[in-house]
Motif scaffolding. Structure first.
Motif, PDB file in Angstrom:
ATOM      1  N   GLY A   1       5.524   8.436  -1.184  1.00 24.69           N
ATOM      2  CA  GLY A   1       4.336   8.363  -0.049  1.00 24.69           C
ATOM      3  C   GLY A   1       4.708   7.328   0.891  1.00 24.69           C
ATOM      4  N   ARG A   2       3.668   7.218   1.649  1.00 21.62           N
ATOM      5  CA  ARG A   2       3.829   6.260   2.871  1.00 21.62           C
ATOM      6  C   ARG A   2       3.638   4.881   2.277  1.00 21.62           C
TER       7      ARG A   2
ATOM      8  N   ASN B   1      -4.332   6.864  -3.252  1.00 21.16           N
ATOM      9  CA  ASN B   1      -3.929   5.625  -2.513  1.00 21.16           C
ATOM     10  C   ASN B   1      -3.454   4.728  -4.052  1.00 21.16           C
ATOM     11  N   MET B   2      -2.429   3.817  -3.638  1.00 23.96           N
ATOM     12  CA  MET B   2      -2.074   2.716  -4.792  1.00 23.96           C
ATOM     13  C   MET B   2      -1.851   1.534  -4.046  1.00 23.96           C
TER      14      MET B   2
ATOM     15  N   SER C   1       1.058  -1.298  -0.192  1.00 28.07           N
ATOM     16  CA  SER C   1      -0.186  -0.027  -0.043  1.00 28.07           C
ATOM     17  C   SER C   1       0.780   1.221  -0.142  1.00 28.07           C
ATOM     18  N   ILE C   2       0.297   2.350  -0.685  1.00 26.46           N
ATOM     19  CA  ILE C   2       1.279   3.395  -0.600  1.00 26.46           C
ATOM     20  C   ILE C   2       0.034   4.798  -0.718  1.00 26.46           C
ATOM     21  N   LYS C   3       0.322   5.346   0.148  1.00 21.48           N
ATOM     22  CA  LYS C   3      -0.548   6.664   0.577  1.00 21.48           C
ATOM     23  C   LYS C   3       0.172   7.921   0.397  1.00 21.48           C
ATOM     24  N   TRP C   4      -0.495   9.010  -0.112  1.00 24.95           N
ATOM     25  CA  TRP C   4      -0.226  10.221  -0.275  1.00 24.95           C
ATOM     26  C   TRP C   4      -1.138  11.305   0.431  1.00 24.95           C
ATOM     27  N   GLU C   5      -0.576  11.836   1.589  1.00 24.83           N
ATOM     28  CA  GLU C   5      -1.239  12.865   2.251  1.00 24.83           C
ATOM     29  C   GLU C   5      -1.949  13.956   1.376  1.00 24.83           C
TER      30      GLU C   5
ATOM     31  N   ALA D   1      -0.514  -2.505 -10.668  1.00 30.37           N
ATOM     32  CA  ALA D   1      -0.859  -1.080 -10.058  1.00 30.37           C
ATOM     33  C   ALA D   1      -2.396  -0.619 -10.150  1.00 30.37           C
ATOM     34  N   THR D   2      -2.863  -0.506  -9.116  1.00 28.60           N
ATOM     35  CA  THR D   2      -4.296  -0.141  -8.916  1.00 28.60           C
ATOM     36  C   THR D   2      -4.305   1.343  -8.131  1.00 28.60           C
TER      37      THR D   2
END
Length: 319
Positions: free
Chosen positions: A205-206, A179-180, A41-45, A72-73
């Motif tokens: 990202g996170r 989100n990815m 999981s990758i998150k961008w604030e 990738a989604t």
């Protein structure tokens, strides 16, 4: 003697029942939570990646002959959006706009149909809770529904009490999705995710890599079988002691017994420990320090980030 034998069989019966209960819990826990651990999981604030950017990156990668590209989604949740049925009935629900495989970002079981495909711009999938609220039934495949003035058709229904709707973002959209999900083949998913973002020119990202958590889940899933194998081995050794005076019989007995235990252990098929968590030298204390530091930082970053429905599903299934 009879009392001792009765107590012995009673202990075995209780142990078998406890093992069966543990197995049921392990199976339920494993099937619920493992789907959250198969991808990174990758998150961008702030910001994110748009579908058009992802399409360009994938096109350039194919042209350059870049191998081992992850699946990738992209996705974004829009809470409390108005959804209207054909009879003008309205309800507030969470809308998940995805670009890619919707099944990669949700663990809910499909009860009918399928999630809308990446190229399906007029299809959607609804939760059973949303279906009951709008139509009073889950037999709603093909039913029209309006979201922000645009009409969609139900392609699938998934099991969830919360009113939620999945739809596909348009491929030419420049709207950033925060989100990815990246699905890699092979070890080192977290490190490869960071390299992928850098090489693709996407913002950092996170990153949440649950490789170790997935390994723990696999071990919990197999725990009753491991306990059973150890118990059988203990019984084999206990009975083998009676044959100490007969070396030939003891050798034959141990050969057969340990052969059976080896087959049982092979059938358990223990999961391979993630290679990125194995040091080249076990006395490398710096490696262990960095490992615990990175994993702790990873989990703190995940918990500190704004939780989304996928996070809540994992928390609930874990606890």
């Amino acid at each position: 003697m009879k009392i001792e034998r009765f107590a012995h069989y009673r202990a075995l019966t209780i142990s078998a029942l406890l093992a069966a209960v543990l197995w049921c819990f392990a199976c339920s826990f494993y099937s619920t939570a493992i789907n959250h651990c198969t991808s990174v999981s990758i998150k961008w604030e702030k910001g994110g990646v748009s579908p058009s950017e992802l399409i360009r990156q994938q096109t350039y990668a194919r042209q350059d002959g870049a191998g081992n590209q992850p699946e990738a989604t992209l996705w974004e949740t829009y809470p409390e959006q108005e959804i209207m049925a054909s009879d003008k009935k309205k309800i507030k629900a969470d809308i998940v706009a995805a670009f890619g495989d919707c099944g990669d970002i949700v663990s809910s079981m499909l009860t009918a149909g399928a999630y809308p495909a990446r190229s399906d711009e007029s299809g959607c999938a609804v939760s059973t809770g949303l279906a009951f609220s709008l139509w009073g039934s889950t037999n709603v495949i093909g039913m029209p529904v309006k979201v922000e003035g645009k009409q969609f058709y139900v392609r699938g229904i998934f099991e969830e009490e919360e009113p939620r709707l999945f739809l596909q973002a348009q491929a030419d959209s420049e709207k950033l999705l925060s989100n990815m999900q990246l699905t890699f083949t092979g070890p080192g998913a977290g490190e490869r995710a960071s390299q992928y973002l850098s090489s693709a020119g996407f913002p950092a990202g996170r990153i949440l890599d649950l490789t170790l958590f997935a390994w723990v889940l696999d071990m919990i899933f197999r725990l009753p079988a491991v306990i059973l194998a150890i118990g059988i081995l203990g019984r084999v050794i206990g009975h083998g002691k009676r044959l100490c005076r007969y070396p030939l019989l003891l050798a034959v007995y141990l050969l057969i017994a340990f052969g059976i235990c080896a087959v049982l252990w092979f059938c358990i098929e223990l999961p391979e420990f993630p290679s990125e968590f194995i040091p080249t030298m076990w006395s490398d204390f710096e490696f262990w320090g960095n490992l615990f530091k990175e994993q702790g930082k990873n989990m703190v970053s995940w918990i500190a980030a704004g939780p989304v429905f996928r996070d809540m599903e994992l928390w609930i299934s874990s606890f």
